[in-house]
Design a protein around this motif. Structure first.
Motif, PDB file in Angstrom:
ATOM      1  N   VAL A 125       0.865  -1.178   0.000  1.00  0.00           N
ATOM      2  CA  VAL A 125       0.000   0.000   0.000  1.00  0.00           C
ATOM      3  C   VAL A 125       0.903   1.230   0.000  1.00  0.00           C
ATOM      4  O   VAL A 125       2.038   1.173   0.475  1.00  0.00           O
ATOM      5  CB  VAL A 125      -0.946   0.003   1.232  1.00  0.00           C
ATOM      6  CG1 VAL A 125      -0.165   0.136   2.520  1.00  0.00           C
ATOM      7  CG2 VAL A 125      -1.990   1.085   1.113  1.00  0.00           C
ATOM      8  N   ILE A 126       0.394   2.307  -0.544  1.00  0.00           N
ATOM      9  CA  ILE A 126       1.138   3.566  -0.538  1.00  0.00           C
ATOM     10  C   ILE A 126       0.776   4.316   0.733  1.00  0.00           C
ATOM     11  O   ILE A 126      -0.395   4.404   1.107  1.00  0.00           O
ATOM     12  CB  ILE A 126       0.798   4.395  -1.793  1.00  0.00           C
ATOM     13  CG1 ILE A 126       1.274   3.647  -3.034  1.00  0.00           C
ATOM     14  CG2 ILE A 126       1.419   5.789  -1.718  1.00  0.00           C
ATOM     15  CD1 ILE A 126       0.872   4.272  -4.341  1.00  0.00           C
ATOM     16  N   SER A 127       1.782   4.857   1.409  1.00  0.00           N
ATOM     17  CA  SER A 127       1.521   5.591   2.655  1.00  0.00           C
ATOM     18  C   SER A 127       0.568   6.739   2.375  1.00  0.00           C
ATOM     19  O   SER A 127       0.593   7.359   1.320  1.00  0.00           O
ATOM     20  CB  SER A 127       2.820   6.097   3.274  1.00  0.00           C
ATOM     21  OG  SER A 127       3.447   7.033   2.417  1.00  0.00           O
ATOM     22  N   GLY A 128      -0.315   6.988   3.337  1.00  0.00           N
ATOM     23  CA  GLY A 128      -1.327   8.015   3.194  1.00  0.00           C
ATOM     24  C   GLY A 128      -2.606   7.516   2.557  1.00  0.00           C
ATOM     25  O   GLY A 128      -3.618   8.208   2.574  1.00  0.00           O
ATOM     26  N   GLN A 129      -2.593   6.315   2.012  1.00  0.00           N
ATOM     27  CA  GLN A 129      -3.773   5.748   1.353  1.00  0.00           C
ATOM     28  C   GLN A 129      -4.543   4.859   2.320  1.00  0.00           C
ATOM     29  O   GLN A 129      -4.050   4.498   3.391  1.00  0.00           O
ATOM     30  CB  GLN A 129      -3.358   4.928   0.118  1.00  0.00           C
ATOM     31  CG  GLN A 129      -2.606   5.728  -0.916  1.00  0.00           C
ATOM     32  CD  GLN A 129      -3.445   6.822  -1.530  1.00  0.00           C
ATOM     33  OE1 GLN A 129      -4.580   6.599  -1.918  1.00  0.00           O
ATOM     34  NE2 GLN A 129      -2.896   8.026  -1.595  1.00  0.00           N
ATOM     35  N   LYS A 130      -5.744   4.458   1.913  1.00  0.00           N
ATOM     36  CA  LYS A 130      -6.549   3.539   2.715  1.00  0.00           C
ATOM     37  C   LYS A 130      -6.281   2.100   2.275  1.00  0.00           C
ATOM     38  O   LYS A 130      -5.978   1.849   1.113  1.00  0.00           O
ATOM     39  CB  LYS A 130      -8.028   3.870   2.585  1.00  0.00           C
ATOM     40  CG  LYS A 130      -8.373   5.186   3.240  1.00  0.00           C
ATOM     41  CD  LYS A 130      -9.845   5.453   3.247  1.00  0.00           C
ATOM     42  CE  LYS A 130     -10.108   6.748   4.008  1.00  0.00           C
ATOM     43  NZ  LYS A 130     -11.515   7.038   4.132  1.00  0.00           N
ATOM     44  N   VAL A 131      -6.412   1.193   3.218  1.00  0.00           N
ATOM     45  CA  VAL A 131      -6.168  -0.221   2.958  1.00  0.00           C
ATOM     46  C   VAL A 131      -7.335  -1.032   3.510  1.00  0.00           C
ATOM     47  O   VAL A 131      -7.863  -0.724   4.575  1.00  0.00           O
ATOM     48  CB  VAL A 131      -4.812  -0.655   3.574  1.00  0.00           C
ATOM     49  CG1 VAL A 131      -4.806  -0.481   5.073  1.00  0.00           C
ATOM     50  CG2 VAL A 131      -4.467  -2.080   3.215  1.00  0.00           C
ATOM     51  N   GLN A 179      -6.735   3.893   7.364  1.00  0.00           N
ATOM     52  CA  GLN A 179      -5.844   4.898   6.767  1.00  0.00           C
ATOM     53  C   GLN A 179      -4.417   4.628   7.229  1.00  0.00           C
ATOM     54  O   GLN A 179      -4.147   4.560   8.426  1.00  0.00           O
ATOM     55  CB  GLN A 179      -6.280   6.289   7.214  1.00  0.00           C
ATOM     56  CG  GLN A 179      -5.441   7.411   6.680  1.00  0.00           C
ATOM     57  CD  GLN A 179      -5.888   7.874   5.318  1.00  0.00           C
ATOM     58  OE1 GLN A 179      -7.059   7.822   5.025  1.00  0.00           O
ATOM     59  NE2 GLN A 179      -4.965   8.295   4.498  1.00  0.00           N
ATOM     60  N   GLN A 193     -11.644  -0.430   6.580  1.00  0.00           N
ATOM     61  CA  GLN A 193     -10.804   0.300   5.645  1.00  0.00           C
ATOM     62  C   GLN A 193     -10.019   1.293   6.491  1.00  0.00           C
ATOM     63  O   GLN A 193     -10.578   2.261   7.016  1.00  0.00           O
ATOM     64  CB  GLN A 193     -11.645   1.006   4.585  1.00  0.00           C
ATOM     65  CG  GLN A 193     -10.801   1.553   3.462  1.00  0.00           C
ATOM     66  CD  GLN A 193     -11.648   2.120   2.344  1.00  0.00           C
ATOM     67  OE1 GLN A 193     -12.389   3.061   2.564  1.00  0.00           O
ATOM     68  NE2 GLN A 193     -11.510   1.550   1.160  1.00  0.00           N
ATOM     69  N   GLN A 225       6.458   4.636   0.440  1.00  0.00           N
ATOM     70  CA  GLN A 225       6.335   6.089   0.540  1.00  0.00           C
ATOM     71  C   GLN A 225       6.702   6.676  -0.818  1.00  0.00           C
ATOM     72  O   GLN A 225       7.812   6.485  -1.304  1.00  0.00           O
ATOM     73  CB  GLN A 225       7.236   6.630   1.639  1.00  0.00           C
ATOM     74  CG  GLN A 225       6.883   8.032   2.028  1.00  0.00           C
ATOM     75  CD  GLN A 225       7.561   8.437   3.317  1.00  0.00           C
ATOM     76  OE1 GLN A 225       8.766   8.296   3.434  1.00  0.00           O
ATOM     77  NE2 GLN A 225       6.807   8.946   4.255  1.00  0.00           N
ATOM     78  N   THR A 285       0.891   8.925   6.719  1.00  0.00           N
ATOM     79  CA  THR A 285       1.777   9.376   5.636  1.00  0.00           C
ATOM     80  C   THR A 285       3.254   9.232   5.980  1.00  0.00           C
ATOM     81  O   THR A 285       4.088   9.180   5.077  1.00  0.00           O
ATOM     82  CB  THR A 285       1.487  10.850   5.285  1.00  0.00           C
ATOM     83  OG1 THR A 285       1.641  11.640   6.470  1.00  0.00           O
ATOM     84  CG2 THR A 285       0.099  11.019   4.731  1.00  0.00           C
TER      85      THR A 285
END
Length: 193
Positions: free
Chosen positions: A44-50, A112, A110, A161, A115
């Motif tokens: 997952v990309i930091s700052g995104q929801k998973v 967060q 879901q 990141q 970041t």
């Protein structure tokens, strides 16, 4: 001594104030809530929801009627050891219907990702956590089974990141001349370098 006698002076009958009866106590198996599986994406990309899902199963007796609500906590940890004081809490899910013996439920959240996180982390779910609310037990009294309520996903999640953003104005277009009091139209281009 005033404590050797009751409040009522019974003299010679003072020793016959107790009676016992047989009381049958039936053993009831306590609940044993356990997280049996945790599913999360590989990256997952930091700052995104998973999206995280999990299954909780009661490996013991039925949860009592007055202990039918509890909270599941979702954490990420840099290692396979969950530390409620040091690892990062991502969120929580409330459960409110109790759970019968061998009963289970599936839940999801879901969450967060902060970041500032990057690297490899393990997603942990802890159901009805002990030591979460002023005591050694969670909401459900599991007796000796209170400390087996946490499980990590089998595979870690890679938190990526992204490179920092570098926004720059690259072009500005304005008319050659404008009269005072007229509207001015300005066009510009911004690029992420």
């Amino acid at each position: 001594n005033q404590y050797d006698q009751g409040a009522v002076l019974e003299f010679k009958d003072e020793g016959n104030n107790e009676k016992s009866i047989e009381l049958n106590i039936n053993y009831v198996s306590p609940p044993d809530l356990q997280v049996v599986s945790v599913n999360s994406p590989l990256s997952v990309i930091s700052g995104q929801k998973v999206d995280i899902s999990y299954v909780v199963k009661n490996m013991g007796g039925k949860t009592p009627a007055d202990q039918k609500t509890w909270t599941d906590l979702i954490y990420v940890s840099s290692d396979r050891v969950l530390d409620l004081n040091k690892d990062k809490l991502l969120g929580y899910v409330n459960h409110s219907t109790g759970l019968g013996s061998n009963g289970e439920y599936t839940a999801s959240i879901q969450a967060q990702i902060p970041t500032d996180m990057k690297g490899t982390y393990y997603v942990f779910i802890i159901t009805d956590p002990a030591y979460y609310r002023d005591g050694a037990s969670g909401t459900v009294f599991e007796f000796d089974n209170d400390l087996n309520n946490a499980t990590a996903a089998l595979q870690p999640i890679l938190i990526i990141q992204p490179d920092p953003v570098d926004l720059q104005v690259t072009e500005i277009v304005i008319p050659g001349q404008v009269k005072s009091g007229e509207k001015l139209s300005i066009q510009y281009t911004v690029q992420n370098k």
